[in-house]
Design an enzyme around this catalytic site. Structure first.
Site, PDB file in Angstrom:
ATOM      1  N   CYS A  50      -6.267   4.153  -3.541  1.00 26.75           N
ATOM      2  CA  CYS A  50      -6.302   2.706  -3.253  1.00 26.75           C
ATOM      3  C   CYS A  50      -7.402   1.939  -3.977  1.00 26.75           C
ATOM      4  CB  CYS A  50      -6.493   2.458  -1.763  1.00 26.75           C
ATOM      5  SG  CYS A  50      -5.064   2.915  -0.795  1.00 26.75           S
ATOM      6  N   ASP A  79       0.824  -1.201   0.000  1.00 23.49           N
ATOM      7  CA  ASP A  79       0.000   0.000   0.000  1.00 23.49           C
ATOM      8  C   ASP A  79       0.866   1.261   0.000  1.00 23.49           C
ATOM      9  OD1 ASP A  79      -2.318   1.413   0.023  1.00 23.49           O
ATOM     10  OD2 ASP A  79      -3.083   0.598   1.897  1.00 23.49           O
ATOM     11  N   ASP A  80       0.738   2.071  -1.034  1.00 24.81           N
ATOM     12  CA  ASP A  80       1.427   3.372  -1.099  1.00 24.81           C
ATOM     13  C   ASP A  80       2.944   3.274  -1.086  1.00 24.81           C
ATOM     14  OD1 ASP A  80      -1.104   4.385  -1.025  1.00 24.81           O
ATOM     15  OD2 ASP A  80      -0.783   5.740   0.651  1.00 24.81           O
ATOM     16  N   HIS A  92      -9.639  -3.152  -1.801  1.00 24.28           N
ATOM     17  CA  HIS A  92      -9.892  -2.180  -0.743  1.00 24.28           C
ATOM     18  C   HIS A  92     -11.153  -2.643  -0.022  1.00 24.28           C
ATOM     19  CE1 HIS A  92      -9.206   1.744   1.077  1.00 24.28           C
ATOM     20  NE2 HIS A  92     -10.511   1.792   1.217  1.00 24.28           N
ATOM     21  N   ASP A 117       0.051  -0.256  -5.069  1.00 21.33           N
ATOM     22  CA  ASP A 117      -1.150   0.263  -5.735  1.00 21.33           C
ATOM     23  C   ASP A 117      -0.904   1.656  -6.297  1.00 21.33           C
ATOM     24  OD1 ASP A 117      -1.008   1.375  -3.198  1.00 21.33           O
ATOM     25  OD2 ASP A 117      -3.139   1.160  -2.770  1.00 21.33           O
ATOM     26  N   HIS A 118      -0.017   2.398  -5.663  1.00 20.04           N
ATOM     27  CA  HIS A 118       0.417   3.674  -6.208  1.00 20.04           C
ATOM     28  C   HIS A 118       1.588   4.186  -5.406  1.00 20.04           C
ATOM     29  CE1 HIS A 118      -1.968   5.796  -3.061  1.00 20.04           C
ATOM     30  NE2 HIS A 118      -2.838   4.845  -3.285  1.00 20.04           N
TER      31      HIS A 118
END
Ligand SMILES: *[C@@H]1O[C@H](CO)[C@@H](O)[C@H](O)[C@H]1NC(C)=O
Ligand SMILES: *[C@@H]1O[C@H](CO)[C@@H](O)[C@H](O)[C@H]1NC(C)=O
Ligand SMILES: *[C@@H]1O[C@H](CO)[C@@H](O)[C@H](O)[C@H]1NC(C)=O
Ligand SMILES: *[C@@H]1O[C@H](CO)[C@@H](O)[C@H](O)[C@H]1NC(C)=O
Ligand SMILES: *[C@@H]1O[C@H](CO)[C@@H](O)[C@H](O)[C@H]1NC(C)=O
Ligand SMILES: *[C@@H]1O[C@H](CO)[C@@H](O)[C@H](O)[C@H]1NC(C)=O
Length: 492
Positions: free
Chosen positions: A84, A45-46, A138, A334-335
């Site tokens: 997300c 995540d992130d 998510h 995810d990013h």
């Protein structure tokens, strides 16, 4: 910290994405279902490319670097929307946000857009046992409160019990009290349940691998880690890896002069944390006090190293169980941010199918809302073929293949409280962005959320950066260029 995993000389193939990171490994194509390859999909995540394998000199990520060294590493991989839920629904269905029609957190694509197949669903329908651990979809309505069960998973997804404390007051402040802080190094023995979500997820994933060791069916195991997403709640010993005096500031901490206000992210989710609120930072442009900037970076890097040890434990278990030589590993975020070959996360679906020897879904028609199984991305299998001397080492694609598309919605032309995460009904502007090897080009245009219509003749602002001379994208050249013409030529 545990030492990095030792290499086993396996022909791992990997892939890493900028701002997003993917590593893919596989031994070879399987011939029949009895020797079908397993899949381990690790979603972080992130995570941006603050990793040793991307050349970061400060960050300690030995386990991920080790995986990358045996993998095909993608240097320029892009998420389709840096939020997300939209990002995950996009790459897990292999469809762009304009097809899933999810730009926020508030709808389930199967009823809202189309009954699109997911990667795990496709593997499940092809005889795999599919399992979800941690944050894969998510949570919430965007996966129907069930992580898309029963369609995607063979049995109910696992969520770590300590997840519920992530945003609660568990961070000991200088005043000795517990707070819901952004910076949250903890003594793990001291927190509720005496554990952290990502530790629990690793343990659960290892148990599932042990079970699958003797399974007659191949498996698809998705493991979703929470860190380094905020808050930075991690075992405090990881902080020691990053003494504050060694932490540099961001190379370009100022808001760039030519940045159109619509493009600015006012980081409202960060401002809500108690320790940040106490700083009384002006909205929307800040600045954040320099000392606190260093602390944020320290805790981000410490969270990455903590994540890295979890990945190390998981991959060691795969080795110990002698599953590594029959398992394709994909590692992605995810990013994150930033930018050889440009790839998009929507290509994960066809690529994993191809690597596992399953039929690659056909290209989507336009529009494709009525088609359950098709791909908007590309099968990246050819990137792996360099190993096979019989094959053309690199098949040059047509120029359009070397473009990555992404998008981001905004509720207004100037930053406001919901600019980071507008609900669908509040979206008034959509930023459509293309990245080529040479430039990053973005137009912010009018958007009608009732009709899902973008109006390319209603241009609110534009950005153009030449990434060779301006790698951090600080000098917007849009006003010196021919406006939106170029963009329209390049839209998919
Ligand atoms: C696939 O089958 C061929 C012929 O049956 C065999 O030579 C080859 O080793 C097999 N490959 C794998 C990966 O099992
Ligand atoms: C959607 O797809 C799932 C999985 O293939 C299927 O079970 C379900 O019936 C479909 N729903 C609709 C409304 O077509
Ligand atoms: C979503 O969940 C609800 C409640 O569990 C269920 O009734 C509904 O059928 C689900 N939607 C789909 C498309 O499966
Ligand atoms: C901090 O920087 C100093 C000077 O460059 C270096 O010697 C030391 O190893 C660094 N510490 C860590 C933990 O990286
Ligand atoms: C917060 O900052 C504003 C100016 O940006 C100032 O007027 C206000 O007094 C400050 N509040 C506190 C509690 O420091
Ligand atoms: C993987 O390695 C184990 C032990 O090293 C071996 O028993 C097994 O046959 C191998 N599997 C494949 C698919 O090569």
């Amino acid at each position: 910290m545990p030492p990095p995993r030792t290499g086993r000389g396996l022909p791992w193939l990997g892939l890493v994405l900028s701002s997003v990171c993917v590593a893919l490994g596989s031994e070879t194509q399987a011939n029949s279902t009895t020797d079908a390859l397993n899949v381990l999909l690790i979603i972080v995540d992130d995570l941006r490319p603050s990793l040793g394998c991307y050349g970061d000199k400060l960050v300690r990520s030995p386990n991920i670097d080790q995986l990358a060294s045996h993998s095909l590493l993608f240097q320029n991989a892009f998420a389709q929307q840096a939020v997300c839920a939209p990002s995950r629904v996009s790459f897990l269905t292999g469809r762009r946000p304009d097809t899933t029609r999810l730009y926020d957190f508030n709808s389930y694509w199967r009823v809202h857009a189309g009954n699109f197949s997911t990667i795990p669903q496709y593997f499940k329908e092809n005889g795999y046992v599919t399992m979800s651990v941690g944050k894969v979809f998510h949570p919430g309505i965007s996966s129907n409160h069930t992580d898309d069960s029963p369609y995607s998973w063979s049995f109910p997804p696992y969520h770590p019990s300590s997840e519920k404390y992530e945003n609660t007051k568990t961070c000991r402040g200088p005043d000795g009290e517990l707070h819901a802080n952004l910076l949250c190094p903890v003594d793990v023995l001291d927190v509720p349940e005496g554990t952290l979500p990502d530790k629990q997820s690793t343990e659960q994933a290892i148990q599932l691998l042990e079970k699958m060791k003797t399974s007659a069916s191949p498996f698809f195991l998705a493991v979703g880690y929470h860190k380094p997403h905020i808050p930075f709640r991690y075992p405090k010993e990881f902080q020691k890896l990053y003494p504050l005096e060694n932490i540099t500031l961001a190379p370009d901490p100022e808001v760039p002069d030519g940045l159109p206000p619509v493009a600015y992210n006012p980081w409202m989710d960060i401002r809500q944390r108690e320790d940040v609120q106490a700083l009384n930072i002006s909205v929307p442009y800040g600045p954040i006090p320099v000392d606190f900037q260093r602390k944020i970076r320290q805790s981000y890097f410490a969270s990455v190293s903590y994540l890295d040890t979890q990945v190390g434990r998981l991959l060691s278990a795969l080795d110990d169980l002698q599953l590594a030589n029959s398992t394709i590993i994909a590692f992605t975020s995810d990013h994150g941010r930033q930018s050889m070959d440009l790839v998009e996360l929507v290509s994960l679906f066809p690529t994993l199918a191809g690597l596992a020897g399953l039929q690659v879904p056909p290209r989507c028609p336009v529009p494709s809302f009525h088609v359950e199984l098709c791909r908007e991305g590309k099968n990246l299998l050819k990137h792996f073929r360099f190993r096979d001397l019989e094959e053309d080492p690199y098949l040059p694609g047509n120029p359009r293949e070397l473009i990555a598309y992404s998008q981001y919605p905004r509720p207004s032309d100037i930053p406001q409280w919901n600019s980071d995460k507008p609900s669908l009904k509040d979206i008034k502007i959509m930023g459509y962005s293309i990245r080529t090897i040479d430039y990053r080009y973005t137009v912010w245009i009018g958007f009608n959320p009732d009709e899902f219509l973008a109006n390319f003749s209603d241009i609110h602002a534009g950005e153009l950066y030449f990434v060779d001379s301006d790698p951090l994208q600080d000098h917007n050249m849009y006003n010196d260029s021919q406006g939106g013409d170029l963009f329209q030529l390049l839209m998919p």
